[in-house]
Design an enzyme around this catalytic site. Sequence first.
Site, short mmCIF file in Angstrom:
data_model
loop_
_atom_site.label_atom_id
_atom_site.label_comp_id
_atom_site.label_asym_id
_atom_site.label_seq_id
_atom_site.Cartn_x
_atom_site.Cartn_y
_atom_site.Cartn_z
N ASP A 32 0.82 -1.21 0.00
CA ASP A 32 0.00 0.00 0.00
C ASP A 32 0.86 1.26 0.00
O ASP A 32 1.98 1.25 0.50
CB ASP A 32 -0.88 -0.04 1.26
CG ASP A 32 -2.15 0.75 1.10
OD1 ASP A 32 -2.37 1.31 0.01
OD2 ASP A 32 -2.91 0.82 2.08
N GLY A 33 0.29 2.35 -0.53
CA GLY A 33 0.92 3.67 -0.40
C GLY A 33 1.73 4.11 -1.62
O GLY A 33 2.48 5.09 -1.53
N ASN A 34 1.56 3.44 -2.75
CA ASN A 34 2.30 3.84 -3.95
C ASN A 34 1.86 5.22 -4.46
O ASN A 34 2.68 6.05 -4.83
CB ASN A 34 2.11 2.81 -5.07
CG ASN A 34 2.54 1.42 -4.61
OD1 ASN A 34 3.70 1.10 -4.59
ND2 ASN A 34 1.56 0.60 -4.20
N HIS A 49 3.41 3.57 -8.88
CA HIS A 49 3.27 2.14 -9.17
C HIS A 49 4.50 1.61 -9.90
O HIS A 49 4.91 0.45 -9.67
CB HIS A 49 1.97 1.88 -9.93
CG HIS A 49 0.78 2.13 -9.07
ND1 HIS A 49 -0.12 3.15 -9.30
CD2 HIS A 49 0.38 1.54 -7.91
CE1 HIS A 49 -1.04 3.15 -8.33
NE2 HIS A 49 -0.75 2.19 -7.48
N ASN A 80 -10.55 -2.80 -6.74
CA ASN A 80 -9.75 -1.78 -7.44
C ASN A 80 -10.33 -1.40 -8.80
O ASN A 80 -9.98 -0.36 -9.36
CB ASN A 80 -8.30 -2.23 -7.63
CG ASN A 80 -7.47 -2.20 -6.36
OD1 ASN A 80 -6.54 -2.98 -6.19
ND2 ASN A 80 -7.79 -1.29 -5.43
N TRP A 81 -11.27 -2.22 -9.34
CA TRP A 81 -11.92 -1.84 -10.61
C TRP A 81 -12.73 -0.55 -10.43
O TRP A 81 -13.08 0.11 -11.41
CB TRP A 81 -12.86 -2.94 -11.11
CG TRP A 81 -12.15 -4.19 -11.57
CD1 TRP A 81 -12.15 -5.39 -10.92
CD2 TRP A 81 -11.37 -4.37 -12.76
NE1 TRP A 81 -11.40 -6.30 -11.63
CE2 TRP A 81 -10.91 -5.71 -12.77
CE3 TRP A 81 -11.00 -3.54 -13.82
CZ2 TRP A 81 -10.11 -6.24 -13.77
CZ3 TRP A 81 -10.20 -4.06 -14.84
CH2 TRP A 81 -9.77 -5.39 -14.80
N ARG A 83 -11.70 2.15 -9.32
CA ARG A 83 -10.87 3.35 -9.55
C ARG A 83 -11.16 3.90 -10.94
O ARG A 83 -11.68 3.18 -11.80
CB ARG A 83 -9.38 2.98 -9.44
CG ARG A 83 -9.00 2.56 -8.03
CD ARG A 83 -7.52 2.30 -7.89
NE ARG A 83 -7.20 2.04 -6.49
CZ ARG A 83 -6.00 2.13 -5.97
NH1 ARG A 83 -4.96 2.47 -6.71
NH2 ARG A 83 -5.79 1.89 -4.69
N GLU A 219 0.52 -13.58 11.82
CA GLU A 219 0.89 -12.41 12.61
C GLU A 219 0.81 -11.20 11.68
O GLU A 219 1.14 -11.28 10.50
CB GLU A 219 2.34 -12.54 13.12
CG GLU A 219 2.54 -13.63 14.13
CD GLU A 219 1.95 -13.26 15.49
OE1 GLU A 219 1.92 -12.07 15.84
OE2 GLU A 219 1.51 -14.19 16.20
C1 FPP Z 1 -2.83 0.05 -3.22
O1 FPP Z 1 -3.00 1.43 -3.35
C2 FPP Z 1 -1.98 -0.69 -4.20
C3 FPP Z 1 -2.35 -1.19 -5.42
C4 FPP Z 1 -3.71 -1.08 -5.95
C5 FPP Z 1 -1.46 -1.88 -6.33
C6 FPP Z 1 -0.06 -2.17 -5.94
C7 FPP Z 1 0.73 -2.27 -7.19
C8 FPP Z 1 2.04 -2.21 -7.31
C9 FPP Z 1 2.95 -2.11 -6.15
C10 FPP Z 1 2.62 -2.19 -8.67
C11 FPP Z 1 3.53 -3.26 -9.02
C12 FPP Z 1 3.12 -4.64 -8.72
C13 FPP Z 1 3.49 -5.71 -9.44
C14 FPP Z 1 3.15 -7.08 -9.00
C15 FPP Z 1 4.23 -5.55 -10.69
P1 FPP Z 1 -2.01 2.48 -4.00
O2 FPP Z 1 -0.68 2.05 -3.67
O3 FPP Z 1 -2.42 2.56 -5.44
O4 FPP Z 1 -2.16 3.95 -3.55
P2 FPP Z 1 -2.51 4.76 -2.26
O5 FPP Z 1 -1.28 5.48 -1.84
O6 FPP Z 1 -3.53 5.70 -2.75
O7 FPP Z 1 -3.01 3.80 -1.23
#
Ligand code: FPP
Length: 263
Positions: A32-34, A49, A80-81, A83, A219
């Site tokens: 989370d947190g990308n 991402h 997530n769809w 979005r 855990e």
């Molecule tokens: C959650 O929210 C994360 C996702 C929907 C996807 C995570 C995807 C990746 C790390 C990309 C690469 C993965 C692979 C397997 C190639 P968020 O991180 O979009 O954003 P938020 O900060 O708004 O929670």
Amino acid sequence: MTDLSPKAIAQARAELGVPVERLPRSVAIIMDGNGRWARRQGLPRVAGHQEGAKNVLRIITEAARLGIEALTLYSFSIENWNRPAAAVNALMHLYAQYLGHERPTLVANNIRLRHLGRRASLPVPVQRELDESVRISSVHTGMYLCLALNYGGRAEITDAVRRLAARAAQGEIDPAAIDEADISAALDSAGIPDPDLLIRTSGEWRLSNFLLWQLSYAEFYVSDLYWPEFGPEAFRQALIAHAGRHRRFGGLEDAPPAAESTR
Ligand code: FPP
């Protein structure tokens, strides 16, 4: 090529300083947190991402190096769809590209790729790359890498119930004899050890419909770091924290759960 000989794995584990029996066999991660990482840098979400995908490589390599048996990554949930279409398309494009490009990583680390989730409603290019990566890696003997892609825990259990009900309707199984092992074997994760440790980044304490059946005894470790910055050192800290926990499985001391009660 990562050195994955028993000697190299033993050495990596010794450097971690965790007794082998306290290392998790199976780890699951909610990455989370990308998006927030990107916003903090003044970058578009897609850059978050992309950076998250680079970190996936670092963590896969580190987990394989330490001899973790299974790593499950929550990559795209059924929810997530919801979005905006542009954000979903950007993610799907990234998955197709990543799955195509990273086959050498699967080979170099002897990784077996598995998919968890509803494959048929993924875009065709993602299905194609996923199938090919699962196929080429099926001969490997090392870590399972499970990508939860178009995944929901309730949907997975629903699909498993449908499979079992269909077999019961065919007279292949007796409904009264269905046990927990039958349900585990009907899930997408059949044959993968249940996670001992669930990591979630970005400081959120939610399960978000992830591995609802499989996480029963896991855990929970929450890191305040955003996923792109949760590197190998942070991963090792999570393993060390896990080693310090006393898992009682509902009993009084460390012991795996007893066989399911028939009462
Ligand atoms: C959650 O929210 C994360 C996702 C929907 C996807 C995570 C995807 C990746 C790390 C990309 C690469 C993965 C692979 C397997 C190639 P968020 O991180 O979009 O954003 P938020 O900060 O708004 O929670």
